[in-house]
Design a protein around this motif. Structure first.
Motif, PDB file in Angstrom:
ATOM      1  N   THR A 150      48.964  32.829  65.407  1.00 22.42           N
ATOM      2  CA  THR A 150      50.315  32.765  64.881  1.00 22.42           C
ATOM      3  C   THR A 150      50.484  32.687  63.402  1.00 22.42           C
ATOM      4  N   LYS A 151      49.371  31.554  63.003  1.00 21.99           N
ATOM      5  CA  LYS A 151      49.232  31.229  61.610  1.00 21.99           C
ATOM      6  C   LYS A 151      48.893  32.494  60.560  1.00 21.99           C
ATOM      7  N   ALA A 163      47.419  29.021  68.293  1.00 19.53           N
ATOM      8  CA  ALA A 163      47.869  28.439  66.797  1.00 19.53           C
ATOM      9  C   ALA A 163      47.424  29.289  65.466  1.00 19.53           C
ATOM     10  N   PRO A 172      52.194  35.432  61.042  1.00 15.32           N
ATOM     11  CA  PRO A 172      53.474  34.720  61.486  1.00 15.32           C
ATOM     12  C   PRO A 172      54.775  36.043  61.801  1.00 15.32           C
TER      13      PRO A 172
END
Length: 141
Positions: free
Chosen positions: A48-49, A45, A52
């Motif tokens: 991906t943050k 997570a 992006p």
């Protein structure tokens, strides 16, 4: 040498809290072993943050969620990965099929697995595994 490699990735992340490659790789390898999935989810997570629209990182996040049995969430992320990876890789297509079949979308899964075969998988073992998925119309570890 899982213990050593995990420690090296953890140290890389400790030294650089924005090292998305280390986060992604650690998350992916943990998911393959189905170990420390909460930790794998956290790192996937974060990757991906921090970066992006990276199809590779989105695929990893989808795969971690898949390994944890969170198939609906995995579908959201694999679809993002498909959108952000052009052209999609054979592994990405295979993962997409795996998630779809777990959600009862067998016809769509078969389509993705066939596309993965057409793309060309990296080993005979991988090819045989995808062929078994197609033959059995089910997920094969």
């Amino acid at each position: 040498m899982y213990k050593e490699s995990d420690a090296a990735y953890m140290e890389a992340i400790r030294l650089d809290s924005t090292n998305v490659t280390a986060m992604n790789n650690l998350a992916y390898y943990l998911s393959l072993r189905k170990e420390r999935l909460d930790e794998a989810t956290k790192y996937a997570a974060m990757a991906t943050k921090l970066q992006p629209n990276n199809g590779t990182f989105e695929d990893t996040y989808a795969w971690v969620l898949f390994a944890d049995g969170k198939y609906e969430d995995a579908l959201v992320w694999i679809q993002k990965a498909m959108k952000n990876t052009n052209p999609p890789t054979a592994v990405l297509l295979e993962h997409y099929g795996d998630i779809l079949v777990k959600l009862g979308k067998t016809g769509e899964a078969l389509k993705q697995w066939n596309l993965a075969l057409e793309k060309g998988l990296d080993s005979d073992e991988s090819k045989q595994k995808v062929k078994r998925k197609i033959e059995t119309k089910s997920y094969v570890e």
